[in-house]
Write a protein that holds these residues in place. Structure first.
Motif, PDB file in Angstrom:
ATOM      1  N   GLY A 218      44.979  55.385  54.172  1.00  0.00           N
ATOM      2  CA  GLY A 218      44.080  54.037  53.320  1.00  0.00           C
ATOM      3  C   GLY A 218      43.892  54.843  51.863  1.00  0.00           C
ATOM      4  O   GLY A 218      43.714  54.975  51.041  1.00  0.00           O
TER       5      GLY A 218
ATOM      6  N   PRO B  94      45.816  52.090  47.241  1.00  0.00           N
ATOM      7  CA  PRO B  94      44.576  51.009  47.303  1.00  0.00           C
ATOM      8  C   PRO B  94      44.946  50.324  47.348  1.00  0.00           C
ATOM      9  O   PRO B  94      44.178  49.103  47.077  1.00  0.00           O
ATOM     10  CB  PRO B  94      45.309  50.712  45.400  1.00  0.00           C
ATOM     11  CG  PRO B  94      45.809  52.076  45.083  1.00  0.00           C
ATOM     12  CD  PRO B  94      46.825  52.229  46.168  1.00  0.00           C
ATOM     13  N   GLN B  95      46.736  49.254  47.645  1.00  0.00           N
ATOM     14  CA  GLN B  95      46.547  47.734  48.468  1.00  0.00           C
ATOM     15  C   GLN B  95      46.142  47.597  49.533  1.00  0.00           C
ATOM     16  O   GLN B  95      45.717  46.540  50.080  1.00  0.00           O
ATOM     17  CB  GLN B  95      48.030  47.421  47.858  1.00  0.00           C
ATOM     18  CG  GLN B  95      47.646  47.157  46.479  1.00  0.00           C
ATOM     19  CD  GLN B  95      49.414  46.594  46.030  1.00  0.00           C
ATOM     20  OE1 GLN B  95      50.082  46.039  46.775  1.00  0.00           O
ATOM     21  NE2 GLN B  95      49.895  46.902  45.083  1.00  0.00           N
TER      22      GLN B  95
ATOM     23  N   TYR C  44      43.382  47.231  50.347  1.00  0.00           N
ATOM     24  CA  TYR C  44      42.006  46.426  50.423  1.00  0.00           C
ATOM     25  C   TYR C  44      42.455  45.040  50.345  1.00  0.00           C
ATOM     26  O   TYR C  44      41.218  44.351  50.754  1.00  0.00           O
ATOM     27  CB  TYR C  44      41.271  47.168  49.101  1.00  0.00           C
ATOM     28  CG  TYR C  44      40.204  48.236  49.698  1.00  0.00           C
ATOM     29  CD1 TYR C  44      38.972  49.001  50.388  1.00  0.00           C
ATOM     30  CD2 TYR C  44      40.769  48.989  48.922  1.00  0.00           C
ATOM     31  CE1 TYR C  44      38.694  49.927  50.569  1.00  0.00           C
ATOM     32  CE2 TYR C  44      40.144  50.937  49.280  1.00  0.00           C
ATOM     33  CZ  TYR C  44      39.284  51.107  50.455  1.00  0.00           C
ATOM     34  OH  TYR C  44      38.769  52.141  50.265  1.00  0.00           O
ATOM     35  N   VAL C  45      43.371  44.779  50.172  1.00  0.00           N
ATOM     36  CA  VAL C  45      43.717  43.240  49.699  1.00  0.00           C
ATOM     37  C   VAL C  45      44.793  42.646  50.968  1.00  0.00           C
ATOM     38  O   VAL C  45      45.036  42.121  50.542  1.00  0.00           O
ATOM     39  CB  VAL C  45      43.925  42.829  48.476  1.00  0.00           C
ATOM     40  CG1 VAL C  45      43.199  43.390  47.566  1.00  0.00           C
ATOM     41  CG2 VAL C  45      45.208  43.916  48.048  1.00  0.00           C
TER      42      VAL C  45
END
Lengths: 490, 478
Positions: B307, B310-311, B313-314
């Protein structure tokens, strides 16, 4: 738009200024619940916008970014920041009508334009969040009655807001609710959840008001934080050159001296910074600071008065309207000063030497911190706020000078702070003119060079007591204590 | 030129910020000699090498004959440079994003031989990184930049502290050959934890223990060399992994669900696709080894799981039953993971005592911000005993040598017996003995039924019994 503060009756002005309470960890047991499932849309993706958004998302909240059409079309840095980090980015028209909470993290100067543009697009009953209250308090921006208006302001640079969160901690954060705009009474719950989402509750949250935040923030940044450091840099450098000190040495002593001496301030207040000096040097620094405080007191009072009655913001907004002519002129002038143009020399200066050879700089920090604090509290700002906006932030600003001198400081602080800094500097340099005539290299550049560092006991006790009993030291010890308690390993 | 002079240390004692001392070192490096400094973690190997580059405060004795240009490559220098870059970042008081200094500029700062620099950039395969911010590089990439800085500074004495750690195989082979050539003209002092990896051109060996230079052995003295080798290969006997904290109950996982499911994941930056459409499922108690050259995205892939990227989340990612981006917090995920990497070690800049660093593994924090329990303190002490650090429980973490820090962080990762233990190059910076200790610990954990191990390593010989699943990432697409 009228200055909002000036429309209030005196008793309410005083009540708002006095708001500042350190909140306890058990007030945050609801976590991010109040924001769970709500659509949070951030306007602006600079350092604060991006890093706060990353934290909020990692806390399980729904975050996206809205930028002006040009920023999206031209794929500007703000667009890259948001997209590379996997956020949804959309235009105002696309995202704002669905937003439950809109986070306005653009620079002050753009607030009026931004808020006027977004307000018609915001849905009924949504929340608008600021990280600085200038727009509401000084410009008198009127927000639609159905909208809740809050402020959440982490008291650290954006990169640190992120770094501390990732470590499992956070940074001290100020929250406030604009009471004219709290139609559903949910402002405080939203602000608290937002602070939890950025990790701020772990490092300490101050419950304040829009007014206290603005009036103390402006005062701190233009006097001790930026103004005093700028004036001090220029005066100390010119004096050292006059006294025949090597320019490279003088430049380095100043560039890194503020950072080194105020690091001691961060850990143990003015007391600890002064304790880093030898006994005779401490007494000299104390005396110099007392003289400067007497000379500069009217200037600090003028700044505070102008901030309180709105003269400052009016003057600055006139310059905004005039394409920043004054600001840009002063910025260019600063770049031409002898100090700015002299590279730091390739000389070793030990940590202690910055204190020993920078007695005057230590005295300036002491005088500036104490005067700013005294003036703010005399004007009705509560001690907690005054502490954060004077002593607490001084090391943060000093770090910027260590990077690339005054240029860096003025480039990284807000335009509002920079404008105030130049105002201060223009008044303070001549004000200290006579005082500087009596200064020699023993207090700036060379050190006292004493073989015998003996002092009179009674005088030392008197000086130590005066330093330790200043009110900024009392509140400082208390607030640093809270922080340490929170950070301490049990 | 002073290349006919010997470098002489006579009864030299040196202090390092009051944290460490080298004592009474007498050592002569004659022209034409190449030395290997060896010893346990924390013995003073790196300190001794750094003294030749001017580190530390001499207390007594003398040091003479040093040439004017000495180049040093070490984790400490590397960490300092990264720290300096990080500090630049801190300066955005209000709202400016610092991009960080590009690699080309970092190299240029000290470069005296631009032709050589260009050759090295190609040979070490970092041409595509020249415009990238230095602090955004992976560990191995950073190391390569440090090597190029040293090699192009026209050194008259080259000091290399663990030059081969963290390099991918191609770069390693090339560098070893290059150094062999260079050894004909430039004297070298090399610090290595892996005694077996010492280059052929080394003529002399120095063994350091507890701040003293205990042995100096010439290569041709074979019996003495064999003895030194054995000394370095000392192995510990019985190993017992301290128990988990019975009071710390994680929310239970569904045993039939995989721990991790990555469905066609991609990491892409504006200028570069690190990898794309990658599928990977890690079942409970299934052990994996992940390999790939520098820059192939190993660390990025791991951080999609933890986690930290940041990617995450995509992408279509489900970890520990949480589909990413559906309202979960990263702390809900991190509670199931123990994690060690070089990046974590750089982040872990705290003066916290060792016991508390280990306890912080229960809270997934860097530093400790919560009140620990008696049981947690006892468990931490058992780990310290295992590492031979009982006496040092309250020493500040940032005062430890690099290798000792690594050992403590491994204990921190293992302390809660996590369902998933991610070890990203755990042996980097460890001496032979401690490497054996760590590998044995990992094997022990692999045999238990509670933890899935995900292990990343360049060194083929560090295979771990019990790991039978492999994922290899390809070359960096250009």
């Amino acid at each position: 738009m009228a200055n909002y503060f000036n429309t209030l009756p005196l008793r309410q002005q005083l009540a708002e200024l006095a708001k500042c309470r350190f909140m306890h960890l058990d007030e945050f047991t609801d976590g991010v619940e109040a924001l769970k499932g709500k659509k949070m849309v951030v306007i602006g993706c600079g350092a604060q916008g991006l890093n706060q958004g990353l934290n909020l998302r990692d806390s399980g909240l729904d975050v996206s970014y809205t930028l002006r059409d040009e920023a999206i079309a031209q794929k500007r840095q703000s667009w890259k920041n948001a997209t590379e980090n996997g956020f949804t980015v959309g235009t105002y028209e696309e995202l704002l009508p669905m937003a439950d909470v809109v986070l306005n993290l653009t620079p002050d100067k753009q607030h009026t334009g931004v808020v006027n543009t977004i307000m018609p697009l915001m849905k009924k009953g949504a929340c608008l969040s600021y990280s600085h209250g200038f727009n509401i308090v000084e410009e008198g921006m009127q927000i639609r009655d159905d909208i809740t208006v809050i402020m959440v302001a982490p008291k650290c640079p954006g990169s640190e807001v992120r770094a501390e969160y990732v470590r499992g901690f956070g940074v001290p954060t100020l929250i406030a609710v604009h009471e004219d705009n709290d139609p559903k009474g949910e402002g405080l719950a939203l602000a608290k959840a937002y602070a939890v989402g950025t990790g701020g509750h772990k490092a300490g949250v101050l419950m304040s008001s829009f007014i206290a935040e603005v009036k103390s923030d402006l005062m701190g940044e233009q006097t001790i934080l930026c103004g005093m450091l700028q004036t001090g840099s220029l005066l100390c450098f010119d004096k050292m050159i006059e006294e025949g000190i090597d320019p490279g040495y003088a430049s380095k002593l100043i560039q890194y001296g503020w950072e080194t001496t105020t690091e001691a301030l961060k850990y143990g207040g003015v007391t600890n910074m002064m304790d880093r000096l030898s006994n005779p040097a401490k007494i000299r620094a104390f005396d110099l600071a007392e003289q400067m405080k007497d000379i500069m007191r009217p200037l600090y009072q003028k700044h505070q008065d102008d901030i309180m009655n709105g003269t400052f913001s009016k003057t600055m907004m006139a310059d905004w309207a005039n394409d920043d002519a004054e600001l840009l002129g002063w910025r260019a002038e600063t770049a031409e000063t002898a100090y700015e143009k002299t590279q730091a020399g390739d000389v070793d200066i030990s940590e202690q030497e910055y204190f020993d050879n920078g007695i005057l700089m230590v005295a300036m920090v002491k005088a500036g911190v104490e005067l700013a604090f005294e003036t703010m509290t005399a004007a009705g700002i509560i001690a907690d706020s005054a502490y954060y906006e004077s002593l607490h932030e001084t090391p943060l600003i000093a770090n910027t000078i260590a990077r690339k001198k005054l240029y860096e400081m003025n480039a990284t602080i807000s335009d509002t702070a920079e404008y105030g800094c130049y105002l201060y500097n223009h008044a303070c340099v001549p004000l200290l003119g006579d005082f500087m005539k009596g200064i020699k290299s023993d207090v700036i550049g060379k050190g006292l060079g004493l073989n015998d560092t003996g002092v009179d006991n009674a005088r030392l006790i008197e000086v130590n007591e005066a330093i330790r009993n200043h009110p900024v030291e009392k509140i400082g010890a208390e607030l640093r204590g809270y922080m340490a308690d929170m950070k301490r390993i049990v | 030129m002073t290349d006919k002079d010997a470098i002489c240390l006579e009864a030299l004692s040196v202090d390092f910020d009051g944290r460490f001392q080298l004592n009474d070192i007498s050592w002569t490096i004659q022209p034409g000699e190449h030395w290997l400094i060896t010893g346990a973690n924390g013995s003073g190997k790196s300190a001794l090498a750094a003294v030749l580059a001017g580190a530390g405060e001499p207390l007594s004795g003398s040091l003479s004959g040093l040439p004017a240009r000495v180049a040093l490559v070490s984790y400490e220098v590397q960490a300092e440079l990264i720290e300096a870059e990080r500090r630049k970042d801190d300066a955005d008081i209000i709202d400016v994003i610092a991009e960080g200094t590009p690699v080309a500029e970092i190299i240029d700062e000290v470069c005296k031989d631009h032709t050589l620099a260009q050759t090295l950039i190609d040979k070490l395969g970092i041409r595509s990184l020249m415009d990238r911010a230095f602090r955004k590089l992976s560990t191995g990439e950073t190391r390569k930049v440090m090597l190029i800085r040293a090699l192009t500074s026209r050194p008259e004495l080259l000091i290399l502290d663990e030059p081969f750690d963290g390099l991918d195989l191609d770069s390693l082979v090339w560098l070893q050959a290059y150094l062999k050539d260079l050894a004909q003209t430039v004297p070298m002092v090399i610090v290595l934890n892996r005694f077996d990896e010492h280059p052929d051109f080394i003529t002399h060996f120095a063994y350091v223990n507890d701040g003293h230079l205990l042995q100096q052995v010439e290569r041709k003295d074979e019996p003495a060399l064999a003895e030194l080798h054995q000394l370095l290969h000392l192995k510990t006997s019985k190993l017992k992994v301290p128990a988990a904290d019975p009071a710390a109950q994680l929310p239970p996982l569904n045993p039939s669900d995989p721990l991790v499911r990555l469905n066609g994941v991609t990491i892409r930056y504006e200028d570069n696709t690190v990898f794309e459409k990658l599928n990977w499922t890690i079942e409970a108690n299934q052990h994996w080894q992940l390999s790939g050259p520098n820059g192939s995205g190993k660390t990025g892939l791991l951080s999609l799981i933890t986690g930290d990227h940041p990617q995450c989340y995509v992408n279509d990612i489900t970890v520990f039953g949480f589909k990413r981006g559906t309202g979960e917090s990263i702390w809900q995920i991190k509670q199931y993971i123990g994690y060690v990497s070089t990046a974590l070690q750089w982040e872990y800049r705290v003066g916290t005592g060792l016991r508390n660093v280990i306890i912080s593994g229960f809270y997934d924090s860097i530093g400790l911000y919560s009140k620990s329990t008696e049981t947690q303190r006892e468990i931490a002490d058992q780990w310290l005993a295992l590492l031979g650090m009982t006496e040092r429980a309250d020493e500040p973490f940032n005062g430890l040598s690099y290798g000792d820090q690594r050992l403590v962080l491994i204990a921190r990762a293992m302390v809660k017996h996590p369902p998933l233990l991610i070890l990203d190059e755990p042996c980097l910076g460890l001496d032979d003995m401690n490497r054996q200790l760590v590998l044995a610990l990992i094997e022990r954990i692999c045999t238990s039924k509670e933890t899935a191990v995900l292990y990343v390593n360049h060194h083929a010989e560090d295979r771990i019994l019990g790991i039978d699943n492999y994922l290899a990432l390809g070359d960096t697409p250009t």
